[in-house]
Design a protein around this motif. Structure first.
Motif, mmCIF file in Angstrom:
data_model
loop_
_atom_site.group_PDB
_atom_site.id
_atom_site.type_symbol
_atom_site.label_atom_id
_atom_site.label_comp_id
_atom_site.label_asym_id
_atom_site.label_seq_id
_atom_site.Cartn_x
_atom_site.Cartn_y
_atom_site.Cartn_z
ATOM 1 N N PHE A 252 0.836 -1.203 0.000
ATOM 2 C CA PHE A 252 0.000 0.000 0.000
ATOM 3 C C PHE A 252 0.871 1.253 0.000
ATOM 4 C CE2 PHE A 252 -3.275 2.371 2.931
ATOM 5 C CZ PHE A 252 -3.482 3.312 1.938
ATOM 6 N N ILE B 289 -4.913 4.375 8.311
ATOM 7 C CA ILE B 289 -5.648 3.166 7.940
ATOM 8 C C ILE B 289 -5.089 1.948 8.661
ATOM 9 C CG2 ILE B 289 -6.266 1.649 6.012
ATOM 10 C CD1 ILE B 289 -6.312 4.131 4.223
ATOM 11 N N TYR C 32 -9.810 7.798 -6.722
ATOM 12 C CA TYR C 32 -9.313 8.173 -5.406
ATOM 13 C C TYR C 32 -9.742 9.535 -4.879
ATOM 14 C CZ TYR C 32 -6.557 4.059 -6.110
ATOM 15 O OH TYR C 32 -6.177 2.770 -6.340
ATOM 16 N N PRO D 96 -6.828 1.444 -0.507
ATOM 17 C CA PRO D 96 -7.412 2.033 0.706
ATOM 18 C C PRO D 96 -8.911 1.850 0.838
ATOM 19 C CG PRO D 96 -6.697 3.735 -0.835
ATOM 20 C CD PRO D 96 -6.124 2.448 -1.307
ATOM 21 N N VAL E 184 -1.424 6.064 5.228
ATOM 22 C CA VAL E 184 -1.080 4.669 5.526
ATOM 23 C C VAL E 184 -1.125 4.427 7.034
ATOM 24 C CG1 VAL E 184 0.777 2.954 5.467
ATOM 25 C CG2 VAL E 184 0.289 4.329 3.447
ATOM 26 N N CYS F 182 -8.620 10.988 4.219
ATOM 27 C CA CYS F 182 -8.022 10.399 3.011
ATOM 28 C C CYS F 182 -8.615 11.014 1.747
ATOM 29 C CB CYS F 182 -8.222 8.889 3.008
ATOM 30 S SG CYS F 182 -7.239 8.007 4.242
#
Length: 322
Positions: free
Chosen positions: A105, A167, A263, A185, A164, A203
């Protein structure tokens, strides 16, 4: 392919299952072969551009130094996902460890972020070269170009640390099946045991600011470039400028067109099939197309690649010069 049963919801998740492309074994072998060929061609195409720039003194200019960095980035960008995807085509479990998932990720999205910065730097370079030609040699020196490139790498790998981290701190207690071929994500947040609206909003804002700020910078730069080119009296000069900028604009359109779908709002309800197709396009197909776009529309790069292929023949190895 066997799909494991869901984990006990009271146990913390230690690994994830990447569902990938569930289909018959014969189709999986076919997909493995197709993506293996695409991966090898992508590596070869981008390596050729790097070697052409490295060995040809005539291409030791800011534009081509940035292009070589971009090609190097594309190699690692596609490598962050495709080898694991190929291994999963031949695997019955398709598992990836918890930490391995977040490492993938981080590197995949850090390199994607770095790509937006390099596209911005390349747009700024073209703006200076065409709109400020008298100032260009003094402003965009090779040393400054190298510093800009280093800044793109550092900023790209720094930006995604916060998403990152946020999450990764969510509780994951099952199920652990990600309906994707990489650790993305959106699907990851959907697997959290508790709703995380704050993390999702952060995010989404982060992605929106990053994508739209760089996209507006790039489009503004090329708008000014196109205005300047249209004022060039020479038809040959206009053609050369449009040819160079057309390559950049084609790459920008391919990349930004797909990531905006995905995204800006990562859990907005895009069907899993659409997510996979769009992700495949910008993460696998665009790194394949980019060397073709830059080489076919750029006369200097075509000449450098021709020299490179000639020199790679046995008994003809000589340093590339102007």
């Amino acid at each position: 392919m066997k799909i494991p049963a869901e984990n006990n919801h009271s146990d913390p998740v230690s690994e994830f299952i990447l569902l990938g492309f569930p289909c018959t074994w014969e189709v999986q072998i076919l997909l493995f072969s197709i993506f293996c060929v695409i991966y090898v061609l992508t590596l070869m195409g981008n390596l050729c551009i790097i070697c052409a720039v490295w060995w040809n003194d005539h291409l030791h200019t800011p534009m081509y130094i940035l292009l070589a960095n971009f090609s190097f980035l594309e190699i690692w960008y596609v490598t962050s996902t495709v080898p694991n995807m190929l291994a999963n085509f031949l695997s019955e479990t398709n598992s990836i460890s918890f930490y391995g998932c977040f490492i993938q990720f981080y590197f995949f999205f850090s390199m994607g972020t770095t790509e937006t910065f390099f596209l911005s730097a390349m747009a700024f370079d073209r703006y200076l070269a065409i709109c400020r030609p008298l100032h260009y040699p003094a402003v965009m020196t090779v040393q400054r170009c190298i510093r800009i490139g280093a800044g793109c790498w550092v900023c790209g790998f720094s930006c995604f640390l916060l998403p990152v981290y946020l999450i990764s701190q969510l509780p994951f207690c099952g199920p652990n099946t990600i309906d994707h071929f990489l650790c993305d994500p959106g699907p990851l947040m959907n697997l959290s045991c508790v709703a995380a609206p704050a993390t999702e909003i952060i995010c989404a804002i982060f992605n929106s600011v990053l994508i739209f700020s760089t996209f507006l910078f790039i489009t503004s730069s090329y708008t000014l470039v196109i205005r300047a080119v249209l004022r060039v009296p020479s038809g040959e000069g206009r053609h050369k400028a449009f040819s160079t900028c057309g390559s950049h604009l084609a790459v920008v359109s391919l990349f930004y067109g797909s990531i905006m779908v995905m995204y800006v709002s990562p859990t907005a309800g895009n069907p899993a099939g659409i997510q996979k197709i769009v992700t495949l396009f910008y993460s696998v197909m665009t790194p394949l197309f980019n060397p073709l776009i830059y080489s076919l529309r750029n006369k200097e790069m075509k000449q450098a690649l021709t020299k490179l292929f000639r020199i790679m023949r046995p008994g003809q190895r000589q340093p590339l010069k102007n």
